[in-house]
Enzyme design. Sequence first.
Site, mmCIF file in Angstrom:
data_model
loop_
_atom_site.group_PDB
_atom_site.id
_atom_site.type_symbol
_atom_site.label_atom_id
_atom_site.label_comp_id
_atom_site.label_asym_id
_atom_site.label_seq_id
_atom_site.Cartn_x
_atom_site.Cartn_y
_atom_site.Cartn_z
ATOM 1 N N LEU A 13 2.023 -6.457 -13.200
ATOM 2 C CA LEU A 13 0.764 -5.913 -12.698
ATOM 3 C C LEU A 13 0.714 -5.990 -11.176
ATOM 4 O O LEU A 13 1.431 -6.774 -10.553
ATOM 5 C CB LEU A 13 -0.417 -6.671 -13.303
ATOM 6 C CG LEU A 13 -0.533 -6.611 -14.825
ATOM 7 C CD1 LEU A 13 -1.683 -7.484 -15.308
ATOM 8 C CD2 LEU A 13 -0.697 -5.175 -15.299
ATOM 9 N N CYS A 14 -0.160 -5.190 -10.607
ATOM 10 C CA CYS A 14 -0.388 -5.137 -9.165
ATOM 11 C C CYS A 14 -0.626 -6.556 -8.633
ATOM 12 O O CYS A 14 -1.350 -7.318 -9.268
ATOM 13 C CB CYS A 14 -1.594 -4.249 -8.895
ATOM 14 S SG CYS A 14 -2.039 -4.121 -7.167
ATOM 15 N N PRO A 15 -0.013 -6.922 -7.562
ATOM 16 C CA PRO A 15 0.779 -6.147 -6.611
ATOM 17 C C PRO A 15 2.289 -6.278 -6.816
ATOM 18 O O PRO A 15 3.065 -5.873 -5.960
ATOM 19 C CB PRO A 15 0.380 -6.760 -5.275
ATOM 20 C CG PRO A 15 0.255 -8.225 -5.591
ATOM 21 C CD PRO A 15 -0.355 -8.242 -6.996
ATOM 22 N N ASP A 40 2.178 -0.263 -14.787
ATOM 23 C CA ASP A 40 0.911 -0.484 -14.093
ATOM 24 C C ASP A 40 0.439 0.807 -13.432
ATOM 25 O O ASP A 40 1.092 1.324 -12.527
ATOM 26 C CB ASP A 40 1.086 -1.586 -13.046
ATOM 27 C CG ASP A 40 -0.185 -1.880 -12.281
ATOM 28 O OD1 ASP A 40 -1.277 -1.569 -12.787
ATOM 29 O OD2 ASP A 40 -0.071 -2.429 -11.167
ATOM 30 N N ASP A 46 -0.904 2.654 -5.030
ATOM 31 C CA ASP A 46 -0.387 1.593 -4.162
ATOM 32 C C ASP A 46 0.911 1.993 -3.474
ATOM 33 O O ASP A 46 1.118 1.695 -2.299
ATOM 34 C CB ASP A 46 -0.162 0.301 -4.955
ATOM 35 C CG ASP A 46 -1.452 -0.304 -5.473
ATOM 36 O OD1 ASP A 46 -2.533 0.095 -4.997
ATOM 37 O OD2 ASP A 46 -1.369 -1.169 -6.369
#
Length: 79
Positions: A13-15, A40, A46
């Site tokens: 998942l982010c980041p 994600d 992003d």
Amino acid sequence: MESDFTLDCYGLLCPMPVFKASQKIKELQTGQILEIISTDEGIKSDIKVWCEKTGNELLQIDEDDGEIHTFIRKLASDE
């Protein structure tokens, strides 16, 4: 699209996908293409921002059965 290296970020998942891409692209030569495989949805926005900030080129984003394949060409010499 063919790539010089594929980075598996499946399930991260982010980041983390962008963080791992940032680390990996440092190992590539200018002009080489990095493929990132992620699940994600956040990577789609992003990675665009990251490419703009780092001077690398976002070539393509493909989605297939929940997998997001992002292709980046290394343009910047220093990350």
